[in-house]
Design an enzyme around this catalytic site. Structure first.
Site, mmCIF file in Angstrom:
data_model
loop_
_atom_site.group_PDB
_atom_site.id
_atom_site.type_symbol
_atom_site.label_atom_id
_atom_site.label_comp_id
_atom_site.label_asym_id
_atom_site.label_seq_id
_atom_site.Cartn_x
_atom_site.Cartn_y
_atom_site.Cartn_z
ATOM 1 N NE ARG A 226 53.019 -9.572 -46.137
ATOM 2 C CZ ARG A 226 52.305 -8.525 -46.571
ATOM 3 N NH1 ARG A 226 51.322 -8.699 -47.425
ATOM 4 N NH2 ARG A 226 52.605 -7.307 -46.168
ATOM 5 C CG HIS A 274 51.652 -8.560 -52.892
ATOM 6 N ND1 HIS A 274 52.568 -9.055 -51.997
ATOM 7 C CD2 HIS A 274 50.903 -7.675 -52.178
ATOM 8 C CE1 HIS A 274 52.405 -8.502 -50.816
ATOM 9 N NE2 HIS A 274 51.378 -7.646 -50.901
HETATM 10 P P1 NDP Z 1 45.607 -6.055 -38.090
HETATM 11 O O1 NDP Z 1 46.895 -6.026 -37.362
HETATM 12 O O2 NDP Z 1 44.705 -4.883 -38.021
HETATM 13 O O3 NDP Z 1 44.762 -7.320 -37.627
HETATM 14 C C1 NDP Z 1 45.332 -8.579 -37.481
HETATM 15 C C2 NDP Z 1 44.253 -9.565 -37.056
HETATM 16 O O4 NDP Z 1 44.835 -10.872 -37.042
HETATM 17 C C3 NDP Z 1 43.711 -9.280 -35.663
HETATM 18 O O5 NDP Z 1 42.342 -9.556 -35.602
HETATM 19 C C4 NDP Z 1 44.487 -10.280 -34.807
HETATM 20 O O6 NDP Z 1 43.807 -10.689 -33.636
HETATM 21 C C5 NDP Z 1 44.593 -11.450 -35.774
HETATM 22 N N1 NDP Z 1 45.700 -12.329 -35.374
HETATM 23 C C6 NDP Z 1 47.008 -12.034 -35.283
HETATM 24 N N2 NDP Z 1 47.703 -13.106 -34.831
HETATM 25 C C7 NDP Z 1 46.796 -14.086 -34.628
HETATM 26 C C8 NDP Z 1 46.868 -15.396 -34.140
HETATM 27 N N3 NDP Z 1 48.031 -15.956 -33.757
HETATM 28 N N4 NDP Z 1 45.728 -16.118 -34.043
HETATM 29 C C9 NDP Z 1 44.546 -15.581 -34.402
HETATM 30 N N5 NDP Z 1 44.403 -14.311 -34.872
HETATM 31 C C10 NDP Z 1 45.516 -13.577 -34.976
HETATM 32 O O7 NDP Z 1 45.987 -6.398 -39.600
HETATM 33 P P2 NDP Z 1 45.321 -5.811 -40.951
HETATM 34 O O8 NDP Z 1 43.898 -6.235 -40.992
HETATM 35 O O9 NDP Z 1 45.627 -4.381 -41.109
HETATM 36 O O10 NDP Z 1 46.191 -6.588 -42.059
HETATM 37 C C11 NDP Z 1 46.279 -7.986 -42.095
HETATM 38 C C12 NDP Z 1 47.329 -8.430 -43.103
HETATM 39 O O11 NDP Z 1 46.876 -8.248 -44.438
HETATM 40 C C13 NDP Z 1 48.643 -7.662 -43.080
HETATM 41 O O12 NDP Z 1 49.465 -8.077 -42.005
HETATM 42 C C14 NDP Z 1 49.248 -8.022 -44.426
HETATM 43 O O13 NDP Z 1 50.019 -9.190 -44.313
HETATM 44 C C15 NDP Z 1 48.014 -8.308 -45.298
HETATM 45 N N6 NDP Z 1 47.900 -7.330 -46.373
HETATM 46 C C16 NDP Z 1 47.967 -7.766 -47.674
HETATM 47 C C17 NDP Z 1 47.837 -6.874 -48.728
HETATM 48 C C18 NDP Z 1 47.832 -7.341 -50.146
HETATM 49 O O14 NDP Z 1 47.872 -6.504 -51.063
HETATM 50 N N7 NDP Z 1 47.751 -8.610 -50.418
HETATM 51 C C19 NDP Z 1 47.661 -5.434 -48.489
HETATM 52 C C20 NDP Z 1 47.586 -5.073 -47.085
HETATM 53 C C21 NDP Z 1 47.707 -5.999 -46.067
HETATM 54 P P3 NDP Z 1 43.443 -9.669 -32.441
HETATM 55 O O15 NDP Z 1 42.362 -8.779 -33.023
HETATM 56 O O16 NDP Z 1 42.966 -10.534 -31.365
HETATM 57 O O17 NDP Z 1 44.701 -8.905 -32.134
HETATM 58 C C1 OXD Z 2 50.731 -4.337 -47.370
HETATM 59 C C2 OXD Z 2 50.875 -4.973 -48.657
HETATM 60 O O1 OXD Z 2 51.062 -4.949 -46.371
HETATM 61 O O2 OXD Z 2 50.858 -4.264 -49.675
HETATM 62 O O3 OXD Z 2 50.253 -3.182 -47.334
HETATM 63 O O4 OXD Z 2 50.964 -6.203 -48.750
#
Ligand code: NDP
Ligand code: OXD
Length: 311
Positions: A226, A274
Protein backbone atom coordinates in the site's frame (compact mmCIF):
# COMPACT_ATOMS: atom_id res chain seq x y z
CA UNK A 1 -35.40 -13.97 5.87
CA UNK A 2 -32.81 -11.55 4.39
CA UNK A 3 -30.76 -13.41 1.80
CA UNK A 4 -29.69 -10.81 -0.77
CA UNK A 5 -26.06 -10.19 -1.66
CA UNK A 6 -24.94 -6.58 -2.09
CA UNK A 7 -22.03 -5.90 -4.44
CA UNK A 8 -20.54 -2.65 -3.18
CA UNK A 9 -17.83 -1.46 -5.54
CA UNK A 10 -17.46 1.34 -8.04
CA UNK A 11 -14.46 -0.28 -9.77
CA UNK A 12 -16.19 -3.24 -11.42
CA UNK A 13 -19.83 -4.03 -12.17
CA UNK A 14 -20.02 -7.38 -10.34
CA UNK A 15 -21.25 -9.37 -13.33
CA UNK A 16 -18.40 -11.90 -13.06
CA UNK A 17 -18.93 -12.25 -9.32
CA UNK A 18 -22.66 -12.89 -9.79
CA UNK A 19 -21.89 -15.51 -12.42
CA UNK A 20 -19.26 -17.26 -10.27
CA UNK A 21 -21.47 -17.32 -7.16
CA UNK A 22 -24.59 -18.45 -9.02
CA UNK A 23 -22.69 -21.27 -10.74
CA UNK A 24 -22.16 -22.78 -7.29
CA UNK A 25 -25.14 -21.57 -5.27
CA UNK A 26 -27.94 -21.28 -7.85
CA UNK A 27 -29.95 -18.12 -8.63
CA UNK A 28 -29.24 -15.28 -6.17
CA UNK A 29 -30.82 -11.97 -5.26
CA UNK A 30 -27.64 -10.07 -6.24
CA UNK A 31 -27.81 -6.30 -5.98
CA UNK A 32 -25.34 -3.65 -7.05
CA UNK A 33 -24.52 -0.33 -5.42
CA UNK A 34 -26.86 1.73 -7.58
CA UNK A 35 -29.83 -0.66 -7.06
CA UNK A 36 -29.64 -1.92 -3.48
CA UNK A 37 -33.44 -1.83 -3.07
CA UNK A 38 -34.74 -2.54 0.44
CA UNK A 39 -31.56 -2.62 2.52
CA UNK A 40 -33.24 -4.87 5.08
CA UNK A 41 -33.04 -7.75 2.54
CA UNK A 42 -29.26 -7.78 2.48
CA UNK A 43 -27.47 -10.58 4.29
CA UNK A 44 -23.98 -10.48 2.74
CA UNK A 45 -22.00 -7.40 1.65
CA UNK A 46 -19.19 -7.91 -0.87
CA UNK A 47 -17.21 -4.69 -0.66
CA UNK A 48 -14.32 -2.80 -2.24
CA UNK A 49 -13.81 0.74 -0.93
CA UNK A 50 -17.39 1.03 0.36
CA UNK A 51 -18.77 4.55 0.89
CA UNK A 52 -18.45 5.48 4.58
CA UNK A 53 -21.44 4.34 6.60
CA UNK A 54 -23.08 2.36 3.82
CA UNK A 55 -22.50 -1.05 5.39
CA UNK A 56 -23.79 0.28 8.72
CA UNK A 57 -27.03 1.15 6.93
CA UNK A 58 -27.72 -2.53 6.14
CA UNK A 59 -29.70 -3.57 9.24
CA UNK A 60 -29.53 -7.35 8.68
CA UNK A 61 -26.06 -7.79 7.22
CA UNK A 62 -24.42 -10.93 8.67
CA UNK A 63 -21.11 -11.11 6.83
CA UNK A 64 -18.86 -8.50 5.21
CA UNK A 65 -16.49 -9.77 2.52
CA UNK A 66 -13.49 -7.73 1.40
CA UNK A 67 -13.18 -8.01 -2.38
CA UNK A 68 -9.46 -7.35 -1.98
CA UNK A 69 -6.94 -9.42 -0.04
CA UNK A 70 -6.08 -6.17 1.72
CA UNK A 71 -8.79 -4.93 4.08
CA UNK A 72 -7.59 -1.39 4.85
CA UNK A 73 -10.12 -0.03 2.30
CA UNK A 74 -12.88 -1.56 4.43
CA UNK A 75 -11.55 -0.82 7.92
CA UNK A 76 -11.13 2.82 6.86
CA UNK A 77 -14.91 3.03 7.33
CA UNK A 78 -15.14 4.07 10.98
CA UNK A 79 -18.85 3.26 11.03
CA UNK A 80 -18.62 -0.47 10.25
CA UNK A 81 -21.20 -2.29 12.38
CA UNK A 82 -19.75 -3.91 15.52
CA UNK A 83 -19.85 -7.67 15.75
CA UNK A 84 -20.51 -8.43 12.06
CA UNK A 85 -17.77 -10.81 10.93
CA UNK A 86 -15.37 -9.52 8.28
CA UNK A 87 -13.80 -11.98 5.88
CA UNK A 88 -11.52 -11.44 2.91
CA UNK A 89 -11.03 -13.11 -0.41
CA UNK A 90 -8.24 -15.63 -0.79
CA UNK A 91 -7.21 -15.77 -4.41
CA UNK A 92 -4.45 -18.19 -5.47
CA UNK A 93 -4.34 -16.53 -8.88
CA UNK A 94 -3.75 -13.12 -7.30
CA UNK A 95 -1.10 -14.51 -4.95
CA UNK A 96 0.78 -15.94 -7.94
CA UNK A 97 0.58 -12.63 -9.78
CA UNK A 98 2.02 -10.79 -6.78
CA UNK A 99 5.01 -13.11 -6.60
CA UNK A 100 5.56 -12.79 -10.36
CA UNK A 101 5.46 -9.02 -10.04
CA UNK A 102 8.13 -8.96 -7.33
CA UNK A 103 10.31 -11.48 -9.14
CA UNK A 104 10.03 -9.70 -12.50
CA UNK A 105 11.15 -6.32 -11.13
CA UNK A 106 13.79 -7.86 -8.89
CA UNK A 107 15.32 -9.81 -11.79
CA UNK A 108 15.18 -6.78 -14.04
CA UNK A 109 17.20 -4.87 -11.44
CA UNK A 110 19.45 -7.82 -10.56
CA UNK A 111 20.35 -8.48 -14.24
CA UNK A 112 20.76 -4.78 -15.18
CA UNK A 113 18.18 -5.05 -17.94
CA UNK A 114 17.60 -1.29 -18.05
CA UNK A 115 21.32 -0.66 -18.61
CA UNK A 116 21.34 -3.16 -21.50
CA UNK A 117 18.26 -1.51 -22.99
CA UNK A 118 20.09 1.84 -22.86
CA UNK A 119 23.21 0.24 -24.44
CA UNK A 120 21.06 -1.18 -27.23
CA UNK A 121 19.59 2.25 -27.93
CA UNK A 122 23.18 3.59 -28.15
CA UNK A 123 24.26 0.55 -30.27
CA UNK A 124 26.88 -0.26 -27.62
CA UNK A 125 28.11 -3.81 -26.94
CA UNK A 126 28.80 -3.33 -23.23
CA UNK A 127 28.78 -6.19 -20.72
CA UNK A 128 28.14 -4.91 -17.17
CA UNK A 129 29.67 -6.09 -13.91
CA UNK A 130 27.28 -8.40 -12.15
CA UNK A 131 26.34 -9.61 -8.67
CA UNK A 132 26.03 -13.36 -8.12
CA UNK A 133 22.54 -14.50 -7.19
CA UNK A 134 23.87 -15.96 -3.95
CA UNK A 135 25.09 -12.51 -2.98
CA UNK A 136 21.89 -10.56 -3.78
CA UNK A 137 19.92 -10.60 -0.55
CA UNK A 138 16.15 -10.34 -0.71
CA UNK A 139 14.12 -9.02 2.25
CA UNK A 140 10.37 -9.45 2.34
CA UNK A 141 8.25 -7.33 4.70
CA UNK A 142 5.23 -9.46 5.60
CA UNK A 143 5.23 -13.25 5.73
CA UNK A 144 1.52 -13.85 5.25
CA UNK A 145 -0.21 -15.53 2.33
CA UNK A 146 1.53 -13.40 -0.31
CA UNK A 147 4.81 -12.80 1.49
CA UNK A 148 5.48 -16.51 2.04
CA UNK A 149 4.68 -17.42 -1.57
CA UNK A 150 6.95 -14.63 -2.82
CA UNK A 151 9.75 -15.50 -0.39
CA UNK A 152 9.67 -19.20 -1.26
CA UNK A 153 9.89 -18.43 -4.97
CA UNK A 154 12.88 -16.09 -4.50
CA UNK A 155 14.58 -18.74 -2.39
CA UNK A 156 13.89 -21.36 -5.07
CA UNK A 157 15.73 -19.13 -7.56
CA UNK A 158 18.78 -19.22 -5.27
CA UNK A 159 18.55 -15.76 -3.67
CA UNK A 160 19.34 -15.62 0.06
CA UNK A 161 15.87 -14.67 1.28
CA UNK A 162 14.70 -13.30 4.60
CA UNK A 163 11.29 -12.16 5.79
CA UNK A 164 9.78 -10.11 8.57
CA UNK A 165 6.51 -10.66 10.41
CA UNK A 166 4.81 -9.51 13.60
CA UNK A 167 4.95 -12.90 15.30
CA UNK A 168 7.93 -15.24 15.33
CA UNK A 169 8.08 -17.79 12.52
CA UNK A 170 10.29 -20.65 11.48
CA UNK A 171 10.05 -21.32 7.74
CA UNK A 172 12.26 -23.81 5.90
CA UNK A 173 14.75 -22.18 3.53
CA UNK A 174 14.09 -18.65 4.81
CA UNK A 175 15.74 -16.48 7.42
CA UNK A 176 13.02 -14.97 9.58
CA UNK A 177 12.82 -11.85 11.72
CA UNK A 178 10.05 -10.35 13.78
CA UNK A 179 9.30 -7.31 15.90
CA UNK A 180 11.02 -3.91 15.90
CA UNK A 181 14.57 -5.28 16.38
CA UNK A 182 13.97 -7.78 13.63
CA UNK A 183 12.85 -4.96 11.32
CA UNK A 184 16.20 -3.17 11.62
CA UNK A 185 18.12 -6.41 11.16
CA UNK A 186 16.16 -7.36 8.07
CA UNK A 187 16.67 -3.92 6.52
CA UNK A 188 20.43 -4.07 7.13
CA UNK A 189 20.67 -7.19 4.98
CA UNK A 190 18.19 -6.43 2.18
CA UNK A 191 19.70 -5.55 -1.19
CA UNK A 192 16.20 -5.79 -2.62
CA UNK A 193 13.37 -4.99 -0.22
CA UNK A 194 9.87 -6.18 -1.14
CA UNK A 195 6.98 -4.73 0.84
CA UNK A 196 3.88 -6.88 1.20
CA UNK A 197 2.62 -5.81 4.62
CA UNK A 198 -1.00 -4.97 5.34
CA UNK A 199 -1.65 -1.27 5.99
CA UNK A 200 -2.50 -0.95 9.68
CA UNK A 201 -2.02 1.57 12.48
CA UNK A 202 1.35 -0.08 13.18
CA UNK A 203 2.64 -0.24 9.61
CA UNK A 204 1.52 3.12 8.21
CA UNK A 205 4.61 5.18 7.33
CA UNK A 206 6.97 2.33 8.20
CA UNK A 207 9.09 3.00 5.11
CA UNK A 208 10.44 6.34 6.31
CA UNK A 209 13.81 8.11 6.30
CA UNK A 210 15.12 5.98 9.15
CA UNK A 211 14.15 2.76 7.40
CA UNK A 212 15.73 3.82 4.11
CA UNK A 213 18.93 4.83 5.91
CA UNK A 214 19.06 1.34 7.46
CA UNK A 215 19.11 -0.33 4.02
CA UNK A 216 22.50 -1.06 2.43
CA UNK A 217 23.72 1.57 -0.05
CA UNK A 218 22.38 0.81 -3.50
CA UNK A 219 19.36 -1.13 -2.23
CA UNK A 220 16.26 -1.40 -4.41
CA UNK A 221 12.65 -1.13 -3.17
CA UNK A 222 9.61 -2.93 -4.56
CA UNK A 223 6.38 -1.71 -2.94
CA UNK A 224 3.39 -3.81 -3.91
CA UNK A 225 1.47 -3.46 -0.64
CA UNK A 226 0.00 0.00 0.00
CA UNK A 227 1.15 3.56 -0.67
CA UNK A 228 0.46 4.47 2.96
CA UNK A 229 3.48 2.43 4.04
CA UNK A 230 5.81 4.89 2.33
CA UNK A 231 6.75 8.42 3.37
CA UNK A 232 7.09 9.78 -0.16
CA UNK A 233 9.45 12.68 0.63
CA UNK A 234 11.79 10.26 2.44
CA UNK A 235 11.80 7.85 -0.50
CA UNK A 236 12.46 10.63 -3.01
CA UNK A 237 15.32 11.93 -0.83
CA UNK A 238 16.85 8.44 -0.59
CA UNK A 239 16.60 8.03 -4.38
CA UNK A 240 17.92 11.53 -5.14
CA UNK A 241 20.94 11.01 -2.89
CA UNK A 242 21.70 7.68 -4.58
CA UNK A 243 21.41 5.78 -1.31
CA UNK A 244 18.66 3.75 -2.98
CA UNK A 245 19.40 2.70 -6.55
CA UNK A 246 15.76 2.52 -7.56
CA UNK A 247 12.18 1.70 -6.69
CA UNK A 248 9.26 -0.04 -8.32
CA UNK A 249 5.97 1.28 -6.96
CA UNK A 250 2.57 -0.27 -7.67
CA UNK A 251 0.64 1.51 -4.93
CA UNK A 252 0.49 5.14 -3.82
CA UNK A 253 -0.70 7.42 -1.06
CA UNK A 254 -3.09 8.91 -3.62
CA UNK A 255 -4.48 6.69 -6.38
CA UNK A 256 -4.57 7.37 -9.27
CA UNK A 257 -1.11 8.91 -8.85
CA UNK A 258 -1.60 12.65 -9.57
CA UNK A 259 -0.06 13.78 -12.91
CA UNK A 260 2.26 16.28 -11.21
CA UNK A 261 3.79 13.69 -8.85
CA UNK A 262 7.58 13.34 -9.13
CA UNK A 263 7.37 9.56 -9.24
CA UNK A 264 6.04 9.67 -12.81
CA UNK A 265 9.25 11.15 -14.20
CA UNK A 266 11.88 10.17 -11.65
CA UNK A 267 14.70 8.35 -13.51
CA UNK A 268 15.02 5.77 -10.72
CA UNK A 269 11.31 5.02 -10.30
CA UNK A 270 9.09 2.54 -12.12
CA UNK A 271 5.37 3.19 -11.72
CA UNK A 272 2.57 0.69 -12.29
CA UNK A 273 -1.14 1.42 -11.65
CA UNK A 274 -1.99 -0.92 -8.73
CA UNK A 275 -1.92 -4.01 -10.92
CA UNK A 276 0.57 -6.23 -9.08
CA UNK A 277 -2.26 -8.61 -8.25
CA UNK A 278 -5.70 -8.40 -9.81
CA UNK A 279 -8.70 -10.23 -8.37
CA UNK A 280 -10.31 -12.78 -10.63
CA UNK A 281 -13.73 -13.96 -9.38
CA UNK A 282 -13.01 -17.38 -10.89
CA UNK A 283 -10.12 -17.97 -8.48
CA UNK A 284 -11.37 -15.73 -5.67
CA UNK A 285 -14.95 -17.01 -5.41
CA UNK A 286 -14.49 -20.52 -3.92
CA UNK A 287 -13.64 -19.14 -0.47
CA UNK A 288 -16.58 -16.73 -0.61
CA UNK A 289 -18.94 -19.54 -1.68
CA UNK A 290 -17.66 -21.68 1.17
CA UNK A 291 -18.29 -18.84 3.61
CA UNK A 292 -21.84 -18.21 2.34
CA UNK A 293 -22.55 -21.93 2.87
CA UNK A 294 -21.00 -21.79 6.32
CA UNK A 295 -22.95 -18.67 7.25
CA UNK A 296 -26.22 -20.36 6.31
CA UNK A 297 -25.25 -23.52 8.20
CA UNK A 298 -24.19 -21.52 11.27
CA UNK A 299 -20.63 -22.83 11.00
CA UNK A 300 -17.42 -20.89 11.76
CA UNK A 301 -16.25 -18.71 8.85
CA UNK A 302 -12.85 -18.96 7.19
CA UNK A 303 -10.48 -16.18 6.04
CA UNK A 304 -11.66 -13.90 8.83
CA UNK A 305 -10.07 -10.55 9.61
CA UNK A 306 -9.40 -9.14 13.05
CA UNK A 307 -10.52 -5.50 12.96
CA UNK A 308 -8.34 -4.78 16.02
CA UNK A 309 -5.05 -5.82 14.39
CA UNK A 310 -6.23 -4.45 11.03
CA UNK A 311 -5.50 -7.59 8.99
P1 NDP B 1 -1.62 -11.49 5.40
O1 NDP B 1 -2.62 -10.91 6.32
O2 NDP B 1 -1.76 -12.90 4.97
O3 NDP B 1 -0.16 -11.34 6.02
C1 NDP B 1 0.27 -10.16 6.61
C2 NDP B 1 1.71 -10.34 7.08
O4 NDP B 1 2.17 -9.08 7.57
C3 NDP B 1 1.84 -11.35 8.21
O5 NDP B 1 3.02 -12.08 8.09
C4 NDP B 1 1.90 -10.44 9.44
O6 NDP B 1 2.62 -11.00 10.53
C5 NDP B 1 2.67 -9.26 8.87
N1 NDP B 1 2.44 -8.07 9.70
C6 NDP B 1 1.28 -7.44 9.95
N2 NDP B 1 1.48 -6.41 10.81
C7 NDP B 1 2.80 -6.40 11.10
C8 NDP B 1 3.61 -5.63 11.93
N3 NDP B 1 3.13 -4.61 12.67
N4 NDP B 1 4.93 -5.92 12.01
C9 NDP B 1 5.45 -6.94 11.30
N5 NDP B 1 4.71 -7.74 10.48
C10 NDP B 1 3.41 -7.48 10.39
O7 NDP B 1 -1.58 -10.51 4.14
P2 NDP B 1 -1.42 -10.90 2.58
O8 NDP B 1 -0.09 -11.54 2.39
O9 NDP B 1 -2.61 -11.62 2.09
O10 NDP B 1 -1.47 -9.44 1.91
C11 NDP B 1 -0.58 -8.42 2.28
C12 NDP B 1 -0.99 -7.10 1.65
O11 NDP B 1 -0.72 -7.08 0.26
C13 NDP B 1 -2.48 -6.76 1.71
O12 NDP B 1 -2.85 -6.30 2.99
C14 NDP B 1 -2.60 -5.68 0.65
O13 NDP B 1 -2.38 -4.42 1.23
C15 NDP B 1 -1.46 -6.01 -0.32
N6 NDP B 1 -1.99 -6.39 -1.63
C16 NDP B 1 -1.67 -5.62 -2.72
C17 NDP B 1 -2.13 -5.96 -3.98
C18 NDP B 1 -1.73 -5.18 -5.19
O14 NDP B 1 -2.28 -5.42 -6.28
N7 NDP B 1 -0.79 -4.29 -5.12
C19 NDP B 1 -2.99 -7.14 -4.19
C20 NDP B 1 -3.26 -7.89 -2.98
C21 NDP B 1 -2.77 -7.52 -1.74
P3 NDP B 1 2.13 -12.32 11.31
O15 NDP B 1 2.34 -13.45 10.31
O16 NDP B 1 3.01 -12.41 12.47
O17 NDP B 1 0.67 -12.12 11.62
C1 OXD C 1 -6.04 -6.23 -2.86
C2 OXD C 1 -5.65 -5.28 -3.87
O1 OXD C 1 -5.92 -5.93 -1.68
O2 OXD C 1 -6.06 -5.44 -5.02
O3 OXD C 1 -6.48 -7.34 -3.23
O4 OXD C 1 -4.87 -4.36 -3.60
Amino acid sequence: MPDAIAYISRDTDGVLWKKALEAALGPLDFRTLDALGDKADIEVALAWKPPRGLIASLPNVKMIVSLGMGVDHLLADDRLPDGVPITRIMDDGLVGQMSEYAIYWALRHHRDIDKYAASQRAKQWKPEDFVDTIHRRIGILGLGTIGQDTANKFAALGFPTAGWSRTQKSLPGLETFHGPDGFRRLLAESDILVNVLPLTRETRGILNAEAFAALPKGAYLINMARGGHVVDEALLAALDSGHLSGATLDVFNIEPLPPEHRYWTHPRVQVTPHIAGATNPRTASPGVIENIRRLKAGQPLIHTVDPKSGY
